[in-house]
Design a protein around this motif. Structure first.
Motif, PDB file in Angstrom:
ATOM      1  N   LYS A   1      31.531  63.235 -19.575  1.00 19.89           N
ATOM      2  CA  LYS A   1      32.885  62.852 -19.967  1.00 19.89           C
ATOM      3  C   LYS A   1      32.866  61.442 -20.519  1.00 19.89           C
ATOM      4  O   LYS A   1      32.164  60.566 -19.995  1.00 19.89           O
ATOM      5  CB  LYS A   1      33.827  62.935 -18.764  1.00 19.89           C
ATOM      6  CG  LYS A   1      35.277  62.591 -19.075  1.00 19.89           C
ATOM      7  CD  LYS A   1      36.154  62.755 -17.851  1.00 19.89           C
ATOM      8  CE  LYS A   1      37.610  62.452 -18.180  1.00 19.89           C
ATOM      9  NZ  LYS A   1      38.485  62.619 -16.992  1.00 19.89           N
TER      10      LYS A   1
ATOM     11  N   ASP B   1      29.794  59.244 -19.448  1.00 15.49           N
ATOM     12  CA  ASP B   1      29.337  59.486 -18.081  1.00 15.49           C
ATOM     13  C   ASP B   1      28.699  60.863 -17.955  1.00 15.49           C
ATOM     14  O   ASP B   1      29.375  61.894 -18.140  1.00 15.49           O
ATOM     15  CB  ASP B   1      30.506  59.385 -17.103  1.00 15.49           C
ATOM     16  CG  ASP B   1      31.079  57.979 -17.023  1.00 15.49           C
ATOM     17  OD1 ASP B   1      30.373  57.039 -17.442  1.00 15.49           O
ATOM     18  OD2 ASP B   1      32.225  57.822 -16.553  1.00 15.49           O
TER      19      ASP B   1
ATOM     20  N   THR C   1      37.461  65.893 -23.747  1.00 13.33           N
ATOM     21  CA  THR C   1      36.646  65.367 -22.652  1.00 13.33           C
ATOM     22  C   THR C   1      35.599  64.390 -23.186  1.00 13.33           C
ATOM     23  O   THR C   1      35.363  63.333 -22.610  1.00 13.33           O
ATOM     24  CB  THR C   1      35.964  66.526 -21.912  1.00 13.33           C
ATOM     25  OG1 THR C   1      36.971  67.405 -21.408  1.00 13.33           O
ATOM     26  CG2 THR C   1      35.122  66.014 -20.756  1.00 13.33           C
TER      27      THR C   1
ATOM     28  N   ASP D   1      34.394  57.981 -20.791  1.00 17.08           N
ATOM     29  CA  ASP D   1      35.325  57.064 -20.127  1.00 17.08           C
ATOM     30  C   ASP D   1      35.580  55.932 -21.111  1.00 17.08           C
ATOM     31  O   ASP D   1      34.819  54.967 -21.189  1.00 17.08           O
ATOM     32  CB  ASP D   1      34.717  56.548 -18.820  1.00 17.08           C
ATOM     33  CG  ASP D   1      35.683  55.669 -18.037  1.00 17.08           C
ATOM     34  OD1 ASP D   1      36.644  55.128 -18.651  1.00 17.08           O
ATOM     35  OD2 ASP D   1      35.486  55.499 -16.814  1.00 17.08           O
ATOM     36  N   ARG D   2      36.646  56.055 -21.867  1.00 19.96           N
ATOM     37  CA  ARG D   2      36.887  55.097 -22.947  1.00 19.96           C
ATOM     38  C   ARG D   2      37.333  53.732 -22.430  1.00 19.96           C
ATOM     39  O   ARG D   2      37.142  52.724 -23.108  1.00 19.96           O
ATOM     40  CB  ARG D   2      37.872  55.702 -23.943  1.00 19.96           C
ATOM     41  CG  ARG D   2      37.244  56.858 -24.716  1.00 19.96           C
ATOM     42  CD  ARG D   2      38.207  57.566 -25.657  1.00 19.96           C
ATOM     43  NE  ARG D   2      37.484  58.545 -26.472  1.00 19.96           N
ATOM     44  CZ  ARG D   2      37.162  59.768 -26.057  1.00 19.96           C
ATOM     45  NH1 ARG D   2      37.511  60.166 -24.844  1.00 19.96           N
ATOM     46  NH2 ARG D   2      36.490  60.595 -26.835  1.00 19.96           N
ATOM     47  N   LYS D   3      37.924  53.684 -21.259  1.00 22.80           N
ATOM     48  CA  LYS D   3      38.284  52.380 -20.684  1.00 22.80           C
ATOM     49  C   LYS D   3      37.038  51.598 -20.292  1.00 22.80           C
ATOM     50  O   LYS D   3      36.950  50.388 -20.528  1.00 22.80           O
ATOM     51  CB  LYS D   3      39.190  52.580 -19.467  1.00 22.80           C
ATOM     52  CG  LYS D   3      40.597  53.056 -19.816  1.00 22.80           C
ATOM     53  CD  LYS D   3      41.463  53.128 -18.571  1.00 22.80           C
ATOM     54  CE  LYS D   3      42.886  53.563 -18.919  1.00 22.80           C
ATOM     55  NZ  LYS D   3      43.752  53.655 -17.706  1.00 22.80           N
TER      56      LYS D   3
END
Length: 396
Positions: free
Chosen positions: A343, A352, A50, A345-347
């Motif tokens: 979490k 976050d 995560t 958010d690798r994109k």
């Protein structure tokens, strides 16, 4: 005479034993990493990413100069660490492998009984074939050896060769030579670990003595049940007998609980009181712990020492979750002061932050929130995202 150990001193000792009192910015070499894992005892491995996989986060929370490539080298090139089972899949110093041989022998009987109920008669049909294939052809993943006619159904529906690979790993015939996209790569133990680790043998009494003694060293103080549970190598009765037969080396102390209740009798080595002042205070900074951090593995001990009730809710249906799918405890100094849902958010390149919960009586002061933001910035850099994003409603 039984001594009373204050709750504050108990937390100080335990956090020091868990490697959480060392300077978090002191340069950590590869040799230092091996020593850190030796001192902690084990680092649990888990597939959930995560934010970051558990083993990386456990080590990062202790030292922010930790380098993943050092862990890979120690595991896959040097053979100084190995993966196997404690209470769960973990990374361990290979110097301990000699004691795990006793676990392997016990597992050979227990696993066959359990898995026969789980998989049914004939579950071991592919064992000989799988062993011979690895023996002749070398390291392999479960995917590479899978029967094309098998329909996958998750961990509960392993194909026969996967069952064989896991059995030989759990019983010490195979070792994990590495991981490919987190999939285990299996090979013969003798091709993975140096001979000095996999050839020696120790007797049963020496094994029990090491398992109990080394557990107590890493816990600082413990009941006989906590000693047995640390490695999950010996039975509660074996641990109880060890304590009884080594009373001349031990002292009984009462541990003051974090919340109302009677002090809990525990055992420590006889020099415990004399060395109490040698344990440093934990750094005052904030740190995010993995849900699988060994400091909080024993949930009951965590609640007694820190007054912090924690349960991971990954397997709890979403409507019944009190907090969230994968919520991280927050350690500030020597106190567990809250938890955070976040979490990567690798994109988007963001960490976050969804929600923060502070424990009752813990104020959301500017200084405390500043510590949290500094730690989240460190976690974001380690995870490889560009910035922290606080989502709407994160403060509740």
């Amino acid at each position: 005479m039984t001594n009373l150990l204050s709750n504050r001193d108990a937390r100080r000792v335990f956090l020091a034993k868990q490697g959480l009192s060392n300077p978090p910015n002191r340069a950590l070499t590869k040799a230092g990493l091996l020593q850190l894992i030796h001192d902690i005892g084990f680092v649990q491995v888990d597939s959930i990413a995560t934010v970051e996989r558990a083993h990386h986060q456990i080590l990062f929370s202790r030292n922010q100069t930790y380098r993943r490539e050092h862990l890979t080298e120690l595991l896959e090139k040097d053979g100084a660490l190995f993966e196997n089972w404690t209470h769960d899949a973990s990374i361990l110093p290979s110097a301990f492998f000699v004691y795990w041989k006793h676990r392997f022998r016990r597992e050979e009987v227990a696993i066959v009984e359990r898995w026969r109920k789980w998989r049914g008669e004939g579950f071991e049909a592919a064992f000989d074939e799988t062993y011979e294939r690895v023996l002749k052809n070398g390291a392999i993943t479960a995917r590479e050896i899978k029967d094309d006619n098998h329909t996958s159904g998750g961990w509960w529906n392993w194909h026969p060769n996967k069952t064989a690979l896991e059995y030989f790993w759990r019983t010490g015939k195979f070792a994990i030579a590495g991981r490919t996209n987190f999939q285990k790569v299996y090979d013969l133990v003798e091709r993975v670990l140096p001979e000095r680790f996999h050839t020696p043998e120790v007797g049963h009494d020496e094994f029990v003595d090491w398992a109990c003694r080394s557990a107590l060293q890493r816990l600082g103080f413990a009941t006989s049940g906590e000693i047995a549970a640390f490695w999950d190598l010996v039975t509660p009765q074996e641990s109880k007998t060890w304590v009884e037969t080594h009373r001349d080396e031990l002292t009984e102390i009462l541990i003051e609980p974090a919340v109302d209740g009677k002090p809990r009798p525990s055992f420590a080595f006889a020099d415990f009181s004399a060395t109490l002042d040698s344990f440093p205070e934990a750094p005052a900074r904030m740190r995010v712990l993995s849900p699988f951090d060994p400091t909080i593995r024993d949930r009951n001990r965590t609640e007694r020492l820190f007054g912090f009730f924690y349960r991971i809710e990954v397997f709890v249906p979403e409507p019944k979750r009190e907090y969230g799918y994968y919520v991280f405890p927050l350690l500030e100094g020597d106190r567990l002061i809250g938890r955070i849902d976040m979490k990567a958010d690798r994109k988007a390149g963001t960490l976050d932050v969804k929600r923060l919960w502070l424990e009752p009586g813990v104020r959301a002061s500017a200084g405390r929130l500043g510590k949290l933001e500094a730690e989240l910035d460190r976690v974001a850099r380690f995870t490889g995202v560009e910035k922290v994003a606080f989502l709407d409603g994160w403060r509740g």
